[in-house]
Design a protein around this motif. Structure first.
Motif: not given
Length: 275
Positions: A76-87, A263-275
């Motif tokens: 549920a936490g991964v889904r919430m984080a991905d939704m906020v990051g994508l939105t 706070t980062e020097s470069a934009a990070p890449e898109k995340s994938a859900e952890s297994e």
């Protein structure tokens, strides 16, 4: 006519708390602490089921208790984080927001269902320095604590915390921090109260590496873990990688956040859900 059994709300809450605490205490413990290079997460684990996982770029999840229950919370936490990051933007995903969501979920389960979750979780977010690291401890009843620098969960957490409290140093290197975590976990559970020496096969270890841009979660195992437990330094390239490779970066994704500073020097890449 049979009389209906009655228990006061206070007694019901006490019974639920005792039930959850006993379930958590039966499990093996986990330790989360800040060190010079990031945040170290160590769990005593002899199974292939993971207690430590990545949630998002700079956020990790650690848990003790019933696996099926905290695995549901992790997903549920991964889904919430991905939704906020994508939105919105990836920098809008914060450990504090996830901790708030978990407190509401666990609080509702504890109050409204017959059986509480037998879990205790930690949300860790690595900062640019040890002072900026965030460790949130969320209990079975939804109560939350902001832990300064280190924390222990499950089993005999108080005894383990005493070991960490005496010797924890945010300026320690990774081998020293791992040695302290392993010693603290091994300080309980031995025969006649004697300390144990935990081997690499008994530990699940991961770090949030503050020196990396983008996804900072790295899982440490096998030869690298054995070397670190032997107080030997390991090159960064040999520490391990994230659980899954990230997909390609979306060109249309915004790079500026209206809700947080970059706070980062470069934009990070898109995340994938952890297994």
């Amino acid at each position: 006519m049979a009389m209906q059994f009655y228990a006061s709300p206070e007694q019901v809450q006490r019974d639920r708390s005792e039930y959850a605490r006993k379930g958590i205490a039966r499990g093996r413990s986990a330790v989360v602490l800040s060190y010079e290079g990031g945040i170290l997460l160590v769990a005593e684990n002899i199974t292939t089921l993971r207690k430590i996982s990545e949630i998002y770029d700079r956020i990790a999840f650690a848990a003790v208790g019933r696996y099926n229950e905290f695995e549901n919370l992790r997903r549920a936490g991964v889904r919430m984080a991905d939704m906020v990051g994508l939105t919105y933007d990836r920098r809008d995903v914060t450990g504090r927001a996830l901790a708030n969501a978990y407190t509401q979920t666990l609080g509702a389960i504890f109050s409204e269902t017959q059986k509480p979750y037998e879990v205790e979780i930690c949300i860790a977010q690595v900062g640019a320095s040890p002072e900026q690291d965030e460790l949130y401890r969320i209990m079975y009843d939804g109560s939350a604590l902001d832990e300064p620098g280190f924390m222990a969960m499950g089993g005999q957490a108080e005894a383990i915390s005493n070991v960490l409290r005496e010797r924890h140093d945010v300026n320690a290197d990774l081998p020293s921090a791992l040695a302290l975590a392993a010693e603290a976990l091994g300080s309980v559970g031995g025969e006649n109260g004697q300390p144990r020496t935990l081997e690499a096969k008994q530990l699940e270890v991961a770090v949030l590496d503050r020196r990396r841009a983008g996804r900072t979660f790295r899982r440490i195992a096998d030869a690298a873990l054995t070397s670190l437990l032997g107080h030997q330094s390991v090159p960064d390239a040999d520490l391990g990688e994230t659980d899954a490779a990230p997909p390609a970066h979306g060109d249309s994704k915004p790079t500026e956040s209206a809700a947080s500073e970059n706070t980062e020097s470069a934009a990070p890449e898109k995340s994938a859900e952890s297994e």
